[in-house]
Design a protein around this motif. Structure first.
Motif, mmCIF file in Angstrom:
data_model
loop_
_atom_site.group_PDB
_atom_site.id
_atom_site.type_symbol
_atom_site.label_atom_id
_atom_site.label_comp_id
_atom_site.label_asym_id
_atom_site.label_seq_id
_atom_site.Cartn_x
_atom_site.Cartn_y
_atom_site.Cartn_z
ATOM 1 N N ASP A 1 40.683 31.319 23.050
ATOM 2 C CA ASP A 1 39.501 31.081 23.900
ATOM 3 C C ASP A 1 39.013 29.646 23.781
ATOM 4 N N ALA A 2 39.075 29.086 22.577
ATOM 5 C CA ALA A 2 38.578 27.717 22.371
ATOM 6 C C ALA A 2 39.350 26.702 23.203
ATOM 7 N N GLY A 3 40.588 27.035 23.591
ATOM 8 C CA GLY A 3 41.369 26.129 24.417
ATOM 9 C C GLY A 3 41.461 26.543 25.868
ATOM 10 N N ALA A 4 40.714 27.578 26.255
ATOM 11 C CA ALA A 4 40.812 28.109 27.614
ATOM 12 C C ALA A 4 39.997 27.282 28.606
ATOM 13 N N ARG B 1 38.990 17.218 14.910
ATOM 14 C CA ARG B 1 40.206 17.847 15.414
ATOM 15 C C ARG B 1 40.209 17.869 16.946
ATOM 16 N N ALA B 2 39.062 18.139 17.569
ATOM 17 C CA ALA B 2 38.986 18.164 19.025
ATOM 18 C C ALA B 2 39.294 16.790 19.611
ATOM 19 N N GLN C 1 35.293 23.331 18.558
ATOM 20 C CA GLN C 1 36.104 22.530 19.464
ATOM 21 C C GLN C 1 35.842 22.844 20.930
ATOM 22 N N THR C 2 35.015 23.850 21.203
ATOM 23 C CA THR C 2 34.549 24.061 22.574
ATOM 24 C C THR C 2 33.281 23.238 22.815
#
Length: 542
Positions: free
Chosen positions: A47-50, A309-310, A124-125
Motif C-alpha cells: 500500500d505504501a507504494g500504491a 528511504r523515501a 514513506q507515504t
C-alpha cells in the motif's frame, strides 16, 4: 499536438511498487532480531507504494486542516476540519495498529519491532498524519502510572478502529491521544510552564488555566499536559469532551502555518478552567511524561529513517529511468557514487531505528540502560541527517525535484521536524549527557554493544577508542554534541559491520568515521563498488 509537445525522456511517477522489496536494510534489521516481515507488514509495504495512497498523501498535504472556532449561530465549537484524504490515511494507520498495537494484551513477540517496521514503511507515504499516531503510541505507557486512567482509556487507544469526532471517550470505537506541553515563554524548558492547576472536588481532579504554544492534533480525544499544581509541576490528562458530553474548556486559538507537516493540525490552545485528572504524583510531571517522550523520540528516529528511504527511492528510480549525455543517469559513475552514499546513510538509519525498537521489546534492565544513551544520541544524529540527505536526493532529480508535483519537495519540507520535535539538537544532546551523569552504567552498556563489531574496520576501532575516552571523562555539556554524534555513528557502524553487506559497511566506516573535514555526498574512496549497492536499493514498479 504540436511536435514541440512530444513527451520523451520524462520519468513516470514511482507508484505501483512494494516499498520493502528493494529495502535490504529492513530485511536485515528484522533478521538481526530473529524475525521476518509479517503479513500485515507485507500488505502495508504494498500500500505504501500504491498510486492510490500516493494520491491521498498529495491531497492531504495540499489541503491543510481548517480551524472553525464558532458555528454559524455563534456558539464556540473549536473544531478542525480535515480533508477526506487525511481520514483515509489515518484509518489505514490505525487499522494497521501503528497507534498502539504493541500495548494490547494479545501483542505477540517482537510487537514493538514489527510496529516500528510498519511505522517506517508507512512514513514513506506521508508523515503528517503519523504525528497523532505516534503520540497515541507514546501515551499508553505514561497512562499506566495511574491504573484507573489506564483502565478507562487504554482499550480505546489500542482499538484498531479510527473514529473521528468530538464525543465522550466511552461513546467512541477508538481513541487518539495528544501532547500539550510547551509554552511560548519556555519551549523545551517545560519547567518554566505557567499553566496553573487548582485541585477541585475528588482527589486527582483539577482545573487548568493557561496557554499552550504547541498542541499537536487538537481534535484528539485526550491530551497529556503539564501544569503547576500546589506540589509543583505535574502531569495531567485533559479530555476534549467530558463524560457527560459537554465540551471541556479548551479553546483552539489558531493553527500554526508550518514549513512542512502541513496535513497535520498543530495549534495554540487555551485552558480556561479545563477539567483535568492528575497522572502520577504532584511535582513529578517531568518524570511521568518522560515515558511519552521516550516513545515519541523512537518514532522521530523511525520517521526520519523512513523519509530518508523515501527520498532514496525517488532518487534511485529517477536516475534509473532518466537519460543524460547518452546514458541513463544511474550509469554515470558520479551519480552512482552519490546514490551509493545516500544508500549507506539509509542503511545506517534503518538498522539503528530497528535496533532501538528491538531494545524496547527486550524489556531487560540491560536494554533499558543502553536505550537511555543510545536513543537520544540516535535521535540527535539521524533526525539531523535527514535534511542534507533529502536535499541531495531532491537534487538528483534536478529542477524537477524542486517542483511540488514531485514528492521530493514535500519530503524536504518535512525533514527538519523530527530534529525539532521532542527536543531540538542541543536539548537532546544535553539529555544524553544527563543520562550518563545519572546512570554511568550507560557507558558500559554502549561499549558492550559496540564490542560485537570490534576488528571489523580500522576506522570503527579508532572511533570506539575516541568514544571510550569521552565516556571516561566526567559528563560535560560542552562536548554533548560530539558525544552524541560519535555515539550514533559508531552504533550504526557496528550494526552495519554485523548485518550489512561488506561494501555498505566499508563505505560507511570509511566516510562517516575515517574521513576528516567537510565532505559532500558522492565523495567516496577510489575504487568503491557503488554499482551493487545502488542496484540493491533501486525500486522496480510491477
Amino acid at each position: 499536438m504540436p511536435p514541440t509537445h512530444d513527451v520523451v525522456n520524462v520519468v513516470d511517477p514511482l507508484v505501483g511498487f512494494d516499498v520493502a522489496a528493494a529495502d535490504p536494510a529492513l530485511a536485515a534489521g528484522l533478521a538481526a532480531a530473529g524475525t521476518t516481515p509479517t503479513e500485515p507488514l507485507r500488505s502495508l509495504a504494498v500500500d505504501a507504494g500504491a498510486a492510490e495512497w500516493a494520491e491521498q498523501a498529495r491531497l492531504a498535504d495540499r489541503n491543510p486542516p481548517v480551524l472553525h472556532t464558532h458555528d454559524r449561530a455563534g456558539r464556540r465549537v473549536d473544531e478542525i476540519e480535515y480533508h477526506p484524504s487525511w481520514h483515509r490515511l489515518m484509518g489505514r494507520a490505525v487499522g494497521a495498529g501503528l497507534q498502539a498495537a504493541p500495548w494490547a494484551p494479545d501483542a505477540g513477540a517482537h510487537a514493538h519491532l514489527h510496529r516500528a517496521a510498519g511505522f517506517y514503511l508507512w512514513t514513506q507515504t506521508e508523515s503528517g498524519h503519523l504525528c497523532p499516531i505516534s503520540m497515541t503510541y507514546a501515551a499508553v505507557p505514561a497512562l499506566r502510572h495511574d491504573a484507573d486512567l489506564a483502565r478507562e482509556f487504554e482499550p480505546g487507544l489500542c482499538s484498531p478502529e479510527y473514529d473521528f469526532g468530538l464525543r465522550p471517550a466511552a461513546a467512541k470505537r477508538g481513541l487518539l491521544a495528544g501532547m500539550s506541553m510547551t509554552e511560548k515563554q519556555g519551549g523545551s524548558d517545560v519547567r518554566a510552564a505557567t499553566t496553573r492547576a487548582v485541585p477541585e472536588g475528588d482527589a486527582g481532579h483539577y482545573r487548568l488555566t493557561g496557554h499552550k504554544w504547541f498542541t499537536s492534533a487538537p481534535m484528539n480525544d485526550l491530551f497529556l499536559t503539564l501544569a503547576q499544581a500546589p506540589g509543583g509541576l505535574s502531569c495531567f490528562v485533559v479530555p476534549r469532551v467530558l463524560p457527560d458530553g459537554q465540551r471541556n474548556a479548551v479553546s483552539v486559538l489558531r493553527l500554526k502555518d508550518k514549513l512542512g507537516n502541513r496535513s497535520n493540525a498543530s495549534g495554540e490552545i487555551e485552558y480556561d478552567g479545563a477539567l483535568a485528572r492528575r497522572l502520577g504524583e504532584e511535582g513529578r510531571g517531568v518524570p511521568t511524561i518522560l515515558e511519552m517522550v521516550t516513545m515519541t523520540r523512537l518514532d522521530c528516529v523511525l520517521g526520519s529513517a523512513g523519509q530518508i528511504r523515501a527520498g532514496l527511492s525517488q532518487a534511485a528510480y529517477y536516475a534509473a529511468h532518466r537519460r543524460a549525455f547518452g546514458r541513463r543517469l544511474i550509469e554515470h559513475e558520479a551519480m552512482a557514487a552519490v546514490l551509493a552514499d545516500l544508500a549507506v546513510e539509509s542503511w545506517a538509519a534503518t538498522l539503528t531505528g530497528l535496533r532501538l525498537a528491538d531494545l524496547v521489546d527486550d524489556r531487560s534492565p540491560a536494554a533499558a540502560t543502553l536505550l537511555r544513551l543510545a536513543l537520544p544520541a540516535a535521535k540527535f544524529w539521524i533526525c539531523k541527517r535527514a535534511v542534507p540527505v533529502l536535499a541531495e536526493a531532491l537534487e538528483c532529480l534536478g529542477g524537477n525535484g524542486y517542483v511540488e508535483t514531485f514528492p521530493t519537495a514535500r519530503l524536504l519540507r518535512e525533514a527538519p521536524l523530527n530534529g525539532i520535535w521532542e527536543g531540538s539538537g542541543t536539548v537532546t544532546a544535553l539529555d544524553a549527557v544527563r543520562a550518563l551523569g545519572r546512570s554511568p552504567e550507560c557507558a558500559q552498556a554502549l561499549l558492550a554493544e559496540l564490542a560485537g563489531a570490534a576488528g571489523g574496520h580500522p576506522a570503527f576501532d579508532s572511533a570506539v577508542r575516541e568514544l571510550t575516552g569521552l565516556l571516561r571523562q566526567p559528563p560535560d555539556p560542552a562536548t554533548a554534541r560530539r558525544l552524541c554524534s560519535l555515539t550514533a555513528r559508531t552504533l550504526a557502524a557496528g550494526l552495519l559491520l554485523r548485518h550489512a553487506p561488506a561494501p555498505v559497511a566499508e563505505l560507511y566506516c570509511a566516510t562517516r568515521l575515517g574521513w576528516s573535514g567537510d565532505r559532500v555526498f558522492g565523495e567516496v574512496p577510489p575504487g568503491t563498488a557503488t554499482a551493487g549497492i545502488v542496484e540493491s536499493i533501486t525500486p522496480s514498479p510491477r
